[in-house]
Design a protein around this motif. Structure first.
Motif, PDB file in Angstrom:
ATOM      1  N   ALA A 100       0.835  -1.201   0.000  1.00  0.00           N
ATOM      2  CA  ALA A 100       0.000   0.000   0.000  1.00  0.00           C
ATOM      3  C   ALA A 100       0.867   1.247   0.000  1.00  0.00           C
ATOM      4  O   ALA A 100       1.961   1.257   0.577  1.00  0.00           O
ATOM      5  CB  ALA A 100      -0.927   0.009   1.206  1.00  0.00           C
ATOM      6  N   TRP A 101       0.368   2.289  -0.671  1.00  0.00           N
ATOM      7  CA  TRP A 101       0.986   3.615  -0.658  1.00  0.00           C
ATOM      8  C   TRP A 101      -0.047   4.579  -0.118  1.00  0.00           C
ATOM      9  O   TRP A 101      -1.192   4.596  -0.545  1.00  0.00           O
ATOM     10  CB  TRP A 101       1.400   4.017  -2.076  1.00  0.00           C
ATOM     11  N   ARG A 102       0.364   5.385   0.847  1.00  0.00           N
ATOM     12  CA  ARG A 102      -0.539   6.341   1.473  1.00  0.00           C
ATOM     13  C   ARG A 102       0.091   7.721   1.455  1.00  0.00           C
ATOM     14  O   ARG A 102       1.291   7.862   1.699  1.00  0.00           O
ATOM     15  CB  ARG A 102      -0.869   5.926   2.909  1.00  0.00           C
ATOM     16  N   SER A 103      -0.737   8.732   1.199  1.00  0.00           N
ATOM     17  CA  SER A 103      -0.219  10.096   1.153  1.00  0.00           C
ATOM     18  C   SER A 103      -1.252  11.060   1.715  1.00  0.00           C
ATOM     19  O   SER A 103      -2.447  10.939   1.412  1.00  0.00           O
ATOM     20  CB  SER A 103       0.118  10.474  -0.288  1.00  0.00           C
ATOM     21  N   PRO A 104      -0.837  12.026   2.525  1.00  0.00           N
ATOM     22  CA  PRO A 104      -1.781  13.014   3.061  1.00  0.00           C
ATOM     23  C   PRO A 104      -2.337  13.908   1.964  1.00  0.00           C
ATOM     24  O   PRO A 104      -1.698  14.137   0.936  1.00  0.00           O
ATOM     25  CB  PRO A 104      -0.927  13.824   4.051  1.00  0.00           C
ATOM     26  N   VAL A 105      -3.555  14.396   2.198  1.00  0.00           N
ATOM     27  CA  VAL A 105      -4.230  15.292   1.255  1.00  0.00           C
ATOM     28  C   VAL A 105      -4.491  16.619   1.970  1.00  0.00           C
ATOM     29  O   VAL A 105      -4.889  16.638   3.131  1.00  0.00           O
ATOM     30  CB  VAL A 105      -5.571  14.681   0.778  1.00  0.00           C
ATOM     31  N   ARG A 106      -4.270  17.726   1.264  1.00  0.00           N
ATOM     32  CA  ARG A 106      -4.519  19.045   1.858  1.00  0.00           C
ATOM     33  C   ARG A 106      -5.018  20.003   0.790  1.00  0.00           C
ATOM     34  O   ARG A 106      -4.883  19.756  -0.411  1.00  0.00           O
ATOM     35  CB  ARG A 106      -3.246  19.601   2.509  1.00  0.00           C
ATOM     36  N   ARG A 107      -5.592  21.110   1.226  1.00  0.00           N
ATOM     37  CA  ARG A 107      -6.011  22.189   0.329  1.00  0.00           C
ATOM     38  C   ARG A 107      -5.279  23.453   0.747  1.00  0.00           C
ATOM     39  O   ARG A 107      -5.313  23.834   1.930  1.00  0.00           O
ATOM     40  CB  ARG A 107      -7.526  22.393   0.381  1.00  0.00           C
ATOM     41  N   ASP A 109      -4.032  27.670   0.414  1.00  0.00           N
ATOM     42  CA  ASP A 109      -4.757  28.938   0.558  1.00  0.00           C
ATOM     43  C   ASP A 109      -5.450  29.368  -0.729  1.00  0.00           C
ATOM     44  O   ASP A 109      -6.387  30.166  -0.703  1.00  0.00           O
ATOM     45  CB  ASP A 109      -3.797  30.037   1.020  1.00  0.00           C
ATOM     46  N   GLU A 110      -4.976  28.853  -1.862  1.00  0.00           N
ATOM     47  CA  GLU A 110      -5.590  29.187  -3.143  1.00  0.00           C
ATOM     48  C   GLU A 110      -6.687  28.200  -3.527  1.00  0.00           C
ATOM     49  O   GLU A 110      -7.256  28.287  -4.623  1.00  0.00           O
ATOM     50  CB  GLU A 110      -4.514  29.221  -4.236  1.00  0.00           C
ATOM     51  N   GLY A 111      -6.970  27.255  -2.639  1.00  0.00           N
ATOM     52  CA  GLY A 111      -8.028  26.298  -2.902  1.00  0.00           C
ATOM     53  C   GLY A 111      -7.592  25.102  -3.737  1.00  0.00           C
ATOM     54  O   GLY A 111      -8.432  24.293  -4.146  1.00  0.00           O
ATOM     55  N   ARG A 112      -6.287  24.974  -3.980  1.00  0.00           N
ATOM     56  CA  ARG A 112      -5.794  23.852  -4.766  1.00  0.00           C
ATOM     57  C   ARG A 112      -5.608  22.622  -3.880  1.00  0.00           C
ATOM     58  O   ARG A 112      -5.218  22.743  -2.713  1.00  0.00           O
ATOM     59  CB  ARG A 112      -4.467  24.206  -5.448  1.00  0.00           C
ATOM     60  N   LEU A 113      -5.874  21.464  -4.460  1.00  0.00           N
ATOM     61  CA  LEU A 113      -5.742  20.214  -3.727  1.00  0.00           C
ATOM     62  C   LEU A 113      -4.376  19.592  -3.981  1.00  0.00           C
ATOM     63  O   LEU A 113      -3.906  19.522  -5.121  1.00  0.00           O
ATOM     64  CB  LEU A 113      -6.837  19.228  -4.147  1.00  0.00           C
ATOM     65  N   TRP A 114      -3.761  19.135  -2.898  1.00  0.00           N
ATOM     66  CA  TRP A 114      -2.450  18.503  -2.975  1.00  0.00           C
ATOM     67  C   TRP A 114      -2.527  17.072  -2.435  1.00  0.00           C
ATOM     68  O   TRP A 114      -3.171  16.822  -1.418  1.00  0.00           O
ATOM     69  CB  TRP A 114      -1.417  19.290  -2.166  1.00  0.00           C
ATOM     70  N   VAL A 115      -1.845  16.178  -3.122  1.00  0.00           N
ATOM     71  CA  VAL A 115      -1.653  14.816  -2.625  1.00  0.00           C
ATOM     72  C   VAL A 115      -0.163  14.671  -2.374  1.00  0.00           C
ATOM     73  O   VAL A 115       0.629  14.550  -3.310  1.00  0.00           O
ATOM     74  CB  VAL A 115      -2.137  13.759  -3.642  1.00  0.00           C
ATOM     75  N   GLY A 116       0.218  14.721  -1.104  1.00  0.00           N
ATOM     76  CA  GLY A 116       1.633  14.765  -0.786  1.00  0.00           C
ATOM     77  C   GLY A 116       2.251  16.019  -1.353  1.00  0.00           C
ATOM     78  O   GLY A 116       1.767  17.132  -1.138  1.00  0.00           O
ATOM     79  N   SER A 117       3.319  15.854  -2.145  1.00  0.00           N
ATOM     80  CA  SER A 117       4.007  17.006  -2.736  1.00  0.00           C
ATOM     81  C   SER A 117       3.555  17.296  -4.157  1.00  0.00           C
ATOM     82  O   SER A 117       4.177  18.089  -4.861  1.00  0.00           O
ATOM     83  CB  SER A 117       5.523  16.746  -2.739  1.00  0.00           C
ATOM     84  N   HIS A 163     -15.191  17.199   1.242  1.00  0.00           N
ATOM     85  CA  HIS A 163     -14.648  16.972   2.591  1.00  0.00           C
ATOM     86  C   HIS A 163     -14.086  18.266   3.165  1.00  0.00           C
ATOM     87  O   HIS A 163     -14.387  18.641   4.313  1.00  0.00           O
ATOM     88  CB  HIS A 163     -13.559  15.905   2.541  1.00  0.00           C
ATOM     89  N   PHE A 164     -13.273  18.969   2.383  1.00  0.00           N
ATOM     90  CA  PHE A 164     -12.648  20.188   2.888  1.00  0.00           C
ATOM     91  C   PHE A 164     -13.639  21.339   3.026  1.00  0.00           C
ATOM     92  O   PHE A 164     -13.459  22.212   3.874  1.00  0.00           O
ATOM     93  CB  PHE A 164     -11.488  20.599   1.972  1.00  0.00           C
ATOM     94  N   SER A 165     -14.671  21.352   2.207  1.00  0.00           N
ATOM     95  CA  SER A 165     -15.650  22.431   2.300  1.00  0.00           C
ATOM     96  C   SER A 165     -16.607  22.234   3.468  1.00  0.00           C
ATOM     97  O   SER A 165     -17.357  23.134   3.825  1.00  0.00           O
ATOM     98  CB  SER A 165     -16.450  22.528   1.000  1.00  0.00           C
ATOM     99  N   GLY A 166     -16.574  21.029   4.043  1.00  0.00           N
ATOM    100  CA  GLY A 166     -17.464  20.745   5.160  1.00  0.00           C
ATOM    101  C   GLY A 166     -18.873  20.427   4.735  1.00  0.00           C
ATOM    102  O   GLY A 166     -19.774  20.348   5.566  1.00  0.00           O
TER     103      GLY A 166
END
Length: 283
Positions: A100-107, A109-117, A163-166
């Motif tokens: 398995a490969w796992r990577s954190p997800v974040r958004r 300040d510009e609203g762009r989605l990132w998977v890891g780097s 998810h990020f927008s709630g």
């Protein structure tokens, strides 16, 4: 283990025509299965491959075991640390390997989605060594991994955005506690979406577990009722308890450690789908 006729149809470009039908197992091979479909096949196995033989007209398909991998992509809103992440699961029933490969997800300040780097939708595949797999450097595996990253992962963007927008949280908070609070059309819509989620997850699960593993899980959950939504989480604990008490894995020839790890890796939606498929109380 596999739908041999489906594999035959999916690999027609690799089928080799024979001058005469095989009179027995090829060298170093053993017969392991036969099929009764539209194309009767005899399946032979060696240490490295499955050989699918057709009698009339005579033909042979060789499938290296290392190419029979399955890739599963999923978004996990909350991992063990409570953070969202993307998972890519690799499983190969033929070789007995999984990773398995796992990577954190974040958004940002510009609203762009990132998977890891990497930006979601970016064409550059991040390092995914999968060092424990014997086929990690095979071209077919790396190509399939890239297609999943390039084509399949961007399709998760609406789910990740919600998810990020709630949005999901607001819907849950606004929903009334009883079904009577929903209008008929809204309730039908929710039921349709639930059924579609379950259907899609069950399609994935059918490739993750062998028939014997599914029989074992079905036996474990047969007396359980799963009265609440929360009780569907942690299915592996119930299975582990039965393995310790009754050793039912031996009777079915199941690798207990491998089964438990697969169950631990399931998302909540996959656990619900598994219960819906196997529990007699869900019928």
């Amino acid at each position: 283990m596999y739908d041999w006729n489906a594999l035959w149809e999916d690999n027609t470009d690799r089928i080799k025509t024979l001058e005469a039908p095989l009179s027995g197992p090829p060298d170093a091979a053993r017969a392991v299965a036969t099929t009764d479909g539209e194309i009767p096949l005899t399946v032979y196995e060696t240490d490295e491959a499955f050989l699918l033989a057709r009698q009339a007209p005579p033909a042979l398909l060789t499938l290296p075991k290392r190419e029979l991998f399955e890739l599963t992509l999923r978004f996990v809103p909350e991992n063990e640390s409570g953070e969202p992440e993307v998972n890519i699961l690799v499983d190969n029933l033929a070789t007995g390997e999984s990773d398995a490969w796992r990577s954190p997800v974040r958004r940002d300040d510009e609203g762009r989605l990132w998977v890891g780097s990497r930006l979601l939708g970016e064409g550059v595949l991040p390092p995914m060594p999968f060092d424990d797999l014997s086929f990690t450097d095979n071209a077919s595996f790396r190509d399939a991994l890239y297609r999943l990253w390039q084509d399949d992962l961007p399709q998760l963007a609406p789910l990740i955005e919600s998810h990020f927008s709630g949005e999901l949280s607001r819907l849950a908070e606004a929903a009334p506690s009883g079904a009577d609070g929903f209008e008929g059309g809204r309730l039908d819509q929710i039921c349709d979406r639930y059924a579609e989620i379950v259907r899609r997850e069950q399609a994935v699960l059918s490739r993750l577990f062998s028939d014997d593993e599914l029989r074992l899980v079905a036996e474990v959950i047969r007396p359980l009722t799963f009265d609440s939504a929360a009780s569907c989480r942690g299915l592996w604990l119930a299975v582990e308890a039965r393995l310790v008490d009754d050793e039912i894995d031996r009777a079915l020839g199941v690798d207990a450690a491998r089964l438990l790890q697969r169950l631990k890796d399931l998302s909540y939606a996959q656990e619900v789908a598994l219960i819906e498929a196997l529990s007699p109380h869900s019928a």
